[in-house]
Design a protein around this motif. Structure first.
Motif, PDB file in Angstrom:
ATOM      1  N   ARG A 111       2.764   6.454  -0.558  1.00  0.00           N
ATOM      2  CA  ARG A 111       3.741   5.954  -1.173  1.00  0.00           C
ATOM      3  C   ARG A 111       5.037   5.773   0.163  1.00  0.00           C
ATOM      4  NH1 ARG A 111       3.915   9.879  -4.580  1.00  0.00           N
ATOM      5  NH2 ARG A 111       4.980  11.314  -3.489  1.00  0.00           N
ATOM      6  N   LEU A 112       4.882   6.566   1.025  1.00  0.00           N
ATOM      7  CA  LEU A 112       5.588   6.475   2.341  1.00  0.00           C
ATOM      8  C   LEU A 112       5.376   5.251   3.042  1.00  0.00           C
ATOM      9  CD1 LEU A 112       5.649  10.103   3.618  1.00  0.00           C
ATOM     10  CD2 LEU A 112       7.544   8.932   2.232  1.00  0.00           C
ATOM     11  N   ARG A 113       3.958   4.823   3.176  1.00  0.00           N
ATOM     12  CA  ARG A 113       3.807   3.559   3.697  1.00  0.00           C
ATOM     13  C   ARG A 113       4.279   2.155   3.147  1.00  0.00           C
ATOM     14  NH1 ARG A 113      -0.307   2.723   7.576  1.00  0.00           N
ATOM     15  NH2 ARG A 113      -0.834   4.804   7.402  1.00  0.00           N
TER      16      ARG A 113
ATOM     17  N   LEU B  54       7.862   2.090   4.011  1.00  0.00           N
ATOM     18  CA  LEU B  54       7.995   1.473   5.341  1.00  0.00           C
ATOM     19  C   LEU B  54       7.701   0.015   5.320  1.00  0.00           C
ATOM     20  CD1 LEU B  54       8.405   3.010   8.027  1.00  0.00           C
ATOM     21  CD2 LEU B  54       6.122   2.971   8.252  1.00  0.00           C
ATOM     22  N   GLU B  55       6.792  -0.371   4.652  1.00  0.00           N
ATOM     23  CA  GLU B  55       6.795  -1.689   4.449  1.00  0.00           C
ATOM     24  C   GLU B  55       7.997  -2.604   4.020  1.00  0.00           C
ATOM     25  OE1 GLU B  55       4.272  -4.047   5.204  1.00  0.00           O
ATOM     26  OE2 GLU B  55       3.296  -1.984   5.867  1.00  0.00           O
ATOM     27  N   ASN B  56       8.730  -2.012   3.469  1.00  0.00           N
ATOM     28  CA  ASN B  56      10.128  -2.575   2.810  1.00  0.00           C
ATOM     29  C   ASN B  56      10.986  -2.794   4.136  1.00  0.00           C
ATOM     30  OD1 ASN B  56       9.095  -2.467   0.319  1.00  0.00           O
ATOM     31  ND2 ASN B  56      10.054  -0.924  -0.244  1.00  0.00           N
TER      32      ASN B  56
END
Lengths: 324, 174
Positions: free
Chosen positions: A121-123, A126-128
């Protein structure tokens, strides 16, 4: 102890010997007699009181110890001061940590899975930030907010859900920067707030505690705020939201988030989903039942939220109270 | 005398360990929770002086409180239990037994005496415990229900412990 028989006989002798001492010192003797009788009665009374205390000593000890215990209870309820006897105590914290180190193996796979999910979820989040054109998205990120919260990872070494007031013990203390009153969250919900801190451990007042109140908001209507309380006092999976005005429309399955009004929790942490809306208390506020996203029966790792701006915010708000 | 102290210390440690590591996690929501650690207070030798008895009970309660984070609640309940214990011993036992340092075991005292002792004592302890914890007479039915169900739970656990140790005891006796 004065022997009463001899005492009276002696006095009788003094009285009967009229020729000798009685007429001359009549007044003085009478006075002496009265004083002696009074003294004797005092001694007898003291002895009776003592006998009474000895006879019913169990009852008096009971009253003494019971009142002392009640005082401890009341004092602990009224003030959230650092008491020596609680599970942030080194000895008891150590015991819980040891016993937890065995228990944690049983939940290892599910904990791993949870952490992997959170990672994913955090990844995604982060992509955003990375993937997007910084020119267009730069204004979306408030740099004050980004740096505002710091999260301290802690393992839950003790947890209860079956009590009327539930507490947790974490293996992080003042040494790691945990302070009184900080919020505690998991990867998927809120847990509670820090109640006591020692050097290596801290205890947390769980959401499953009658005194815990958390400010929350509904997702679609950001202008409706309520307070999240446990309410039911029996089931660790459900909680209640109070103080939502009656005119606000809610529906089943709607998500509930933290409002970020207090310094305890960041804004927008998912708390749960609405499962029952029709509870009215006859006043102008709704009562809503929600299913919590936090699984209290299965907590292993939590984050203690450190708000860098907490003192600033609290000090500023305190000035309001002074004027008002 | 030394053996009595050692036996009781071991019993204390084992029962507290069981309470905080095992029985604390067992329960039907918070309606029924077993508290078999009170068996330690039941099984203290009969002739212990009252003051010492109260001090031991108070400290036992505080120890459990420390693990439960409910300072004073268990201490109060244990003190109430000891009061009942003194009263019950006074009206049911003969003078020479009261002055001896016998442990009031199931095998020593007989089932009738032992079961009455455990039953009433558990009820007293749980009544004190739940009413001090709730600290009000609101929802009194709910509180009484928890008292009743928890008492049953505790008594069952205490009798299971009793059965397990009873066998061992009689084999040693033969």
């Amino acid at each position: 102890m004065i022997n009463s028989y001899k005492f009276h006989r002696r006095l009788k002798i003094i009285y009967s010997d009229e020729n000798y001492i009685w007429p001359r010192y009549r007044k003085e003797l009478l006075l002496l007699y009265r004083v002696l009788v009074k003294k004797r009665n005092e001694v007898v009374n003291m002895r009776n009181l003592w006998l009474f205390l000895v006879r019913y000593n169990a009852f008096f000890w009971f009253i003494l110890f019971f009142v002392f215990s009640i005082l401890l209870v009341v004092r602990n309820n009224n003030f959230q001061r650092t008491a020596f006897v609680n599970s942030s105590n080194v000895l008891i914290g150590f015991f819980y940590e040891k016993s937890n180190s065995w228990k944690s193996y049983l939940a290892l796979s599910s904990t791993n899975e949870e952490l992997a999910l959170e990672n994913a979820r955090l990844r995604q989040k982060l992509e955003n930030y990375i993937g997007k054109d910084t020119l267009s998205s730069a204004h979306l990120v408030d740099s004050i907010d980004v740096d505002r919260y710091q999260f301290i990872v802690a393992a839950v070494v003790n947890n209860s859900i079956h009590q009327k007031s539930n507490f947790l013990t974490l293996n992080k203390g003042t040494k790691d920067g945990v302070e009184l009153g900080m919020g505690v969250i998991t990867s998927n919900g809120v847990v509670g707030s820090v109640l006591n801190v020692s050097r290596h451990f801290s205890t947390v007042k769980s959401l499953l505690h009658p005194e815990t109140k958390i400010s929350v908001t509904l997702d679609s209507t950001a202008d409706a705020f309520g307070s999240l309380v446990w309410g039911s006092n029996t089931d660790s999976r459900y909680a209640m939201i109070r103080d939502i005005p009656n005119h606000v429309k809610v529906y089943k399955g709607q998500a509930v988030f933290t409002s970020g009004y207090s310094t305890l929790y960041p804004k927008g942490i998912k708390v749960g989903h609405i499962v029952e809306t029709g509870i009215t208390s006859g006043e102008s506020f709704k009562e809503i039942r929600i299913l919590l996203t936090t699984e209290f029966s299965n907590l292993s790792h939590v984050y203690v939220v450190k708000d860098r701006l907490a003192t600033e915010k609290i000090e500023l708000e305190a000035t309001n109270n002074d004027n008002g | 005398m030394g053996r009595i102290i050692i036996n009781n210390t071991i019993r204390f440690i084992i029962l507290i360990m069981l309470q905080v590591a095992l029985f604390k996690n067992i329960g039907y929501y918070n309606l029924a929770t077993p508290f078999p650690y009170i068996l330690f207070l039941f099984l203290l030798p009969i002739g212990v002086p009252n003051l010492l008895l109260y001090v031991i009970a108070f400290l036992t309660g505080l120890t459990v409180d420390a693990f439960y984070d409910t300072i004073g609640v268990h201490a109060a309940a244990c003190v109430a239990l000891v009061w009942f214990r003194v009263f019950f011993h006074k009206i049911t036992l003969e003078a020479d037994v009261i002055n001896s340092f016998e442990t009031p075991l199931w095998s020593e005292m007989g089932f009738k005496w032992y079961s009455t002792y455990i039953l009433l004592g558990t009820l007293v302890h749980h009544l004190a415990l739940y009413f001090v914890e709730v600290f009000s007479f609101q929802n009194i039915l709910y509180t009484l229900a928890s008292v009743g169900l928890s008492s049953i739970f505790t008594i069952v656990v205490i009798f299971i412990i009793g059965i397990l140790t009873y066998k061992r005891k009689s084999r040693l006796g033969n």
